[in-house]
Scaffold this active site. Structure first.
Site, PDB file in Angstrom:
ATOM      1  CG  HIS A  53      -0.404   0.087   2.516  1.00 31.43           C
ATOM      2  ND1 HIS A  53       0.370  -0.901   3.077  1.00 31.43           N
ATOM      3  CD2 HIS A  53      -0.462   1.072   3.441  1.00 31.43           C
ATOM      4  CE1 HIS A  53       0.738  -0.532   4.289  1.00 31.43           C
ATOM      5  NE2 HIS A  53       0.265   0.671   4.545  1.00 31.43           N
ATOM      6  CG  HIS A  55       0.126   4.373   4.659  1.00 31.93           C
ATOM      7  ND1 HIS A  55      -0.614   3.591   5.520  1.00 31.93           N
ATOM      8  CD2 HIS A  55      -0.725   5.321   4.185  1.00 31.93           C
ATOM      9  CE1 HIS A  55      -1.858   4.046   5.565  1.00 31.93           C
ATOM     10  NE2 HIS A  55      -1.958   5.091   4.764  1.00 31.93           N
ATOM     11  CG  ASP A  57       5.024   2.858   7.264  1.00 28.40           C
ATOM     12  OD1 ASP A  57       4.083   3.394   6.644  1.00 28.40           O
ATOM     13  OD2 ASP A  57       4.853   1.883   8.033  1.00 28.40           O
ATOM     14  CG  HIS A  58       4.088   0.024   4.160  1.00 26.77           C
ATOM     15  ND1 HIS A  58       3.978  -1.272   4.571  1.00 26.77           N
ATOM     16  CD2 HIS A  58       3.702   0.783   5.218  1.00 26.77           C
ATOM     17  CE1 HIS A  58       3.524  -1.303   5.820  1.00 26.77           C
ATOM     18  NE2 HIS A  58       3.340  -0.065   6.237  1.00 26.77           N
ATOM     19  CG  HIS A 109      -3.904   0.067   6.644  1.00 25.38           C
ATOM     20  ND1 HIS A 109      -3.858   0.634   7.893  1.00 25.38           N
ATOM     21  CD2 HIS A 109      -2.747   0.413   6.037  1.00 25.38           C
ATOM     22  CE1 HIS A 109      -2.717   1.307   8.031  1.00 25.38           C
ATOM     23  NE2 HIS A 109      -2.029   1.186   6.922  1.00 25.38           N
ATOM     24  CG  ASP A 126       0.639  -1.394   7.710  1.00 24.74           C
ATOM     25  OD1 ASP A 126       1.560  -2.201   7.937  1.00 24.74           O
ATOM     26  OD2 ASP A 126       0.803  -0.154   7.685  1.00 24.74           O
ATOM     27  CG  HIS A 164       4.105  -1.942  11.274  1.00 25.03           C
ATOM     28  ND1 HIS A 164       4.935  -0.867  11.428  1.00 25.03           N
ATOM     29  CD2 HIS A 164       3.345  -1.685  10.172  1.00 25.03           C
ATOM     30  CE1 HIS A 164       4.694   0.019  10.479  1.00 25.03           C
ATOM     31  NE2 HIS A 164       3.741  -0.457   9.691  1.00 25.03           N
TER      32      HIS A 164
HETATM   33 FE    FE Z   1       2.788   0.717   8.102  1.00 27.28          FE
HETATM   34 ZN    ZN Z   2       0.128   1.626   6.536  1.00 29.51          ZN
END
Ligand code: FE
Ligand code: ZN
Length: 251
Positions: A53, A55, A57-58, A109, A126, A164
């Site tokens: 996805h 975001h 951090d990905h 998410h 996530d 995570h």
């Molecule tokens: Fe994340």
């Molecule tokens: Zn995320």
């Protein structure tokens, strides 16, 4: 089947590294630096990237990795992903290091969120976490509940590679939902020992999640009762899921 190991990133992200000999893929490289360091240390060539996805951090490391290697970048077609070469909707099959991998649409998410299912291993970003699930930033409880149902339909022995290390925190909440769940109590001590030793609690198995993750247990009488105490509009699976997810947000 490729080998799977992890590259830690940020505070609690796992970037999954898939290798077959010197050939490599990574899943959700939010940061390029630790990936480049690992690829160089192990003499690996990055052939592909799987993105679950949008975001940061990905996908934050994609541009830098793409500048250094020329990987295929598989990612959700419905989301804005830097350098995507293979837009996916879910339902496709892709080849990862000689292995056929199924692409699943798991909205909730985020709306375009994908999961990648290799034999015995699910990379779910996530969506499903150890003893928990992702926050509903874009999707509805109905969508997330259906996404979790499609994951729960996979074989029990499937290993769940989420993005995570949230398991300990999630277990505290799970215990509040089901204080008497013996499998859950056992998982709390097992995960506590792993984390105290500096080891990851991920991957878990789907069997373990089905026995201990409240978000996969929304038809269990104890979880239903907890949902009804936390404003579930009725005892349906989706209403219970929505109530438990809402409670988790303020826990
Ligand atoms: Fe994340
Ligand atoms: Zn995320």
């Amino acid at each position: 089947m490729f080998e799977i190991s992890f590259i830690p990133a940020f505070k609690d992200n796992y970037i999954w590294l898939l290798t077959e000999g010197r050939r490599a893929f990574v899943v959700d490289p939010g940061d390029a630096a630790p990936v480049l360091a690992r690829l160089e240390a192990d003499g690996l060539v990055l052939e592909g990237i799987l993105i679950t996805h949008h975001h940061a951090d990905h996908q934050g490391g994609v541009a830098e990795l793409t500048a250094r290697y020329q990987p295929q970048v598989f990612a959700p077609a419905k989301e804005s992903i830097t350098g995507c070469t293979h837009p996916l909707y879910g339902g496709e099959r892709i080849e990862v290091l000689g292995q056929s991998v199924a692409v699943m649409a798991v909205p909730g998410h985020t709306l375009g969120h994908l999961a990648y299912a290799a034999p015995g291993a699910l990379f779910c970003g996530d969506t499903l976490f150890g003893a928990g699930c992702g926050r509903l930033f874009e999707g509805t409880p109905e969508q997330m509940s259906a996404s979790l149902d499609s994951i729960a339909a996979m074989p029990d022995e499937t290993r769940v590679y989420c993005a995570h290390e949230y398991t300990e925190m999630n277990l505290r909440f799970a215990l509040a939902v089901e204080p008497e769940n013996a499998a859950l109590q056992q998982r709390v001590s097992r995960v506590g020992a792993l984390r105290a030793a500096g080891l990851p609690s991920v991957p878990s198995t789907l069997a373990e999640e089905k026995a201990t993750n409240p978000f996969l247990r929304c038809t269990d009488p104890v979880v239903v009762a907890a949902g009804l105490e936390h404003a579930a509009v009725d005892a349906s699976k989706t209403a219970v899921f929505a109530a438990i997810r809402g409670w988790r947000n303020v826990f």
